[in-house]
Design a protein around this motif. Structure first.
Motif, mmCIF file in Angstrom:
data_model
loop_
_atom_site.group_PDB
_atom_site.id
_atom_site.type_symbol
_atom_site.label_atom_id
_atom_site.label_comp_id
_atom_site.label_asym_id
_atom_site.label_seq_id
_atom_site.Cartn_x
_atom_site.Cartn_y
_atom_site.Cartn_z
ATOM 1 N N CYS A 32 44.239 40.664 38.723
ATOM 2 C CA CYS A 32 44.129 41.387 39.268
ATOM 3 C C CYS A 32 43.451 41.115 41.029
ATOM 4 C CB CYS A 32 43.520 42.856 39.295
ATOM 5 S SG CYS A 32 42.689 44.706 39.588
ATOM 6 N N PRO A 46 34.900 43.823 37.385
ATOM 7 C CA PRO A 46 35.947 44.791 37.053
ATOM 8 C C PRO A 46 35.936 44.971 36.203
ATOM 9 C CG PRO A 46 35.873 41.738 37.199
ATOM 10 C CD PRO A 46 34.872 42.122 37.766
ATOM 11 N N TRP A 48 38.958 46.386 32.434
ATOM 12 C CA TRP A 48 40.215 47.084 32.015
ATOM 13 C C TRP A 48 39.864 47.708 31.298
ATOM 14 C CZ3 TRP A 48 44.217 44.306 34.094
ATOM 15 C CH2 TRP A 48 44.494 43.617 35.174
ATOM 16 N N SER A 60 38.564 39.525 30.156
ATOM 17 C CA SER A 60 39.121 39.222 31.234
ATOM 18 C C SER A 60 38.265 37.773 32.202
ATOM 19 C CB SER A 60 39.110 40.428 32.025
ATOM 20 O OG SER A 60 38.041 40.179 32.631
ATOM 21 N N ASP A 62 36.995 35.942 35.452
ATOM 22 C CA ASP A 62 36.572 36.256 36.306
ATOM 23 C C ASP A 62 36.804 35.953 37.610
ATOM 24 O OD1 ASP A 62 37.310 38.746 35.619
ATOM 25 O OD2 ASP A 62 35.510 39.512 34.985
ATOM 26 N N SER A 77 40.270 38.740 38.903
ATOM 27 C CA SER A 77 40.191 39.340 37.758
ATOM 28 C C SER A 77 41.735 38.860 36.376
ATOM 29 C CB SER A 77 39.519 40.503 37.094
ATOM 30 O OG SER A 77 39.665 40.949 35.655
ATOM 31 N N CYS A 94 42.871 47.690 36.082
ATOM 32 C CA CYS A 94 42.439 46.505 36.711
ATOM 33 C C CYS A 94 41.823 48.281 37.134
ATOM 34 C CB CYS A 94 42.860 45.693 37.187
ATOM 35 S SG CYS A 94 41.449 44.850 37.880
ATOM 36 N N THR A 100 42.158 50.393 41.703
ATOM 37 C CA THR A 100 42.559 50.616 40.368
ATOM 38 C C THR A 100 43.839 50.250 40.671
ATOM 39 O OG1 THR A 100 43.950 52.316 40.610
ATOM 40 C CG2 THR A 100 41.589 52.083 39.859
#
Length: 411
Positions: A32, A46, A48, A60, A62, A77, A94, A100
């Motif tokens: 993302c 970010p 999730w 995640s 980043d 991310s 995300c 999103t």
């Protein structure tokens, strides 16, 4: 002046919501990436979620960096997933502020061999069905095709469809007189010539056999145990078989199942080796039924029947209009009253003597002088037609040239 983070970020990857179909056990990375304008004063974090449930912040990886013009910032991310259970699949979202990106993960159907195996079994079943129908209906189809499109053996000078050779043993006599003859003549309309004498007494065809075979289209031999006890079958069957093949095409030999497998006779061995030149039929326990394969195979080996409306008689002979004196047993050919049928011989039994053993036929006597008061046209009608040599040349009797030599040699 607008606040530094008043402008929402723009999603770069993925461009649209994605739906992925993955197999069980697959590892996938969901990326993302977003960007926004501003300086380092605006920071975005970010997050999730899976099926509406938030995932931990450390799930995640980043990374944030500035664009080359230093007026935009980018955020990437990456969520690593290992799809080992059905519960690992779902909808992953995300979240970066108000932006999103959605990833829908579905389990793909397992690519196995079940469809191929089912297709193979279906094809095999169809092939077995076709093979079963062929075995069961093959003779019926061949008979239908032969009776509809087969060659008609007409205008060949033959008076009988088959010459049946058998012995005078009680079993052979009953089989021929009460089974073979009624079935072929009454049900199928064939015309048979029966002979209980040996056809090759000295491994050579006699003049009478040549003459009789010239009037028959096929040869049927009832090869019983008593028949195999004849001298020519024990000592010179191979030579006798070649003599028979010279007289007729593809002779038919009938053997019996109960004794066929037990007999260790050289004649049976020769017939098995020459199946391409002869028709070897096996009479089994169920062959008595008119619809059995034995009768179908026998009809296929016999000539195609021709049925015509009209008086009883052989339609092949009636089609010829045969008036050849060689086919008429009466010596007074000119006397139409002695002939049973004006169109020719319809299959009367031959005399016991051969054509060359007896005296030549008497010549026609000159017609008597007309009586007083009788007109000349009436006398002309009473006389039979004059025989011309040219009439004999207009007919196709090449198949009976041996018979012509026997008859015409001493006349």
């Amino acid at each position: 002046m607008a606040a530094p983070c008043s402008v929402p970020p723009e999603v770069l990857v993925p461009a649209t919501n994605q739906t992925l179909e993955l197999a069980l056990g697959t590892c996938v990375a969901l990326n993302c990436t977003v960007r926004w304008a501003g300086t380092g004063q605006c920071q975005h974090s970010p997050a999730w979620s899976k099926d509406g449930q938030w995932l931990s912040s450390g799930s995640s990886q980043d990374m944030v960096w500035f664009a080359p013009n230093a007026s935009e910032q980018l955020l990437s991310s990456v969520l690593q997933l290992n799809l080992t259970h059905d519960s690992d699949f779902g909808v992953f979202t995300c979240w970066v502020s108000n932006a999103t990106a959605t990833f829908t993960l579905r389990r793909a159907a397992v690519a196995g061999h079940v469809p191929a195996v089912l297709a193979s079994l279906l094809v095999l079943a169809l092939l077995m069905l076709v093979a079963g129908l062929y075995v069961r209906c093959r003779l019926n189809v061949l008979l239908w095709y032969r009776n509809r499109y087969g060659e008609m053996e007409i205008n060949d000078g033959k008076l009988y469809d088959a010459y049946v050779s058998h012995t005078s043993a009680p079993d052979d006599h009953k089989f021929v007189q009460f089974i073979l003859k009624p079935q072929l003549e009454n049900l199928y309309g064939y015309k048979l010539f029966l002979d209980a004498d040996t056809i090759l007494p000295h491994a050579e065809p006699s003049a009478e056999l040549v003459m009789t075979m010239s009037r028959c289209r096929r040869l049927i031999v009832v090869l019983s145990v008593a028949y195999l006890e004849q001298d020519w079958c024990n000592h010179s069957f191979r030579e006798g078989l070649w003599r028979l093949l010279e007289l007729t095409s593809r002779p038919i030999f009938i053997v019996f199942d109960g004794r066929y497998r037990e007999i260790q006779h050289p004649a049976i061995t020769h017939l098995r080796q020459h199946r391409g030149a002869v028709s070897l039929l096996l009479w089994r326990e169920g062959s008595m039924t008119p619809s059995s394969d034995f009768w179908k195979e026998l009809c296929l080996a016999l000539p195609r029947r021709v049925s015509l409306p009209g008086p009883v008689g052989d339609p092949q002979t009636r089609l010829q209009g045969d008036k050849d004196p060689m086919l008429t047993l009466s010596s007074t050919y000119g006397d139409s009253g002695s002939d049973l049928h004006p169109d020719g011989d319809l299959g009367m039994v031959l005399p016991s003597r051969t054509a060359c053993s007896g005296p030549p036929p008497p010549r026609l006597a000159p017609a008597p002088a007309p009586a007083a008061g009788m007109e000349q046209p009436q006398l002309r009608d009473a006389q039979g037609p004059e025989i011309q040599d040219s009439d004999l040349g207009s007919r196709n009797y090449s198949v009976r040239r041996d018979f012509y030599c026997l008859v015409m040699g001493d006349v």
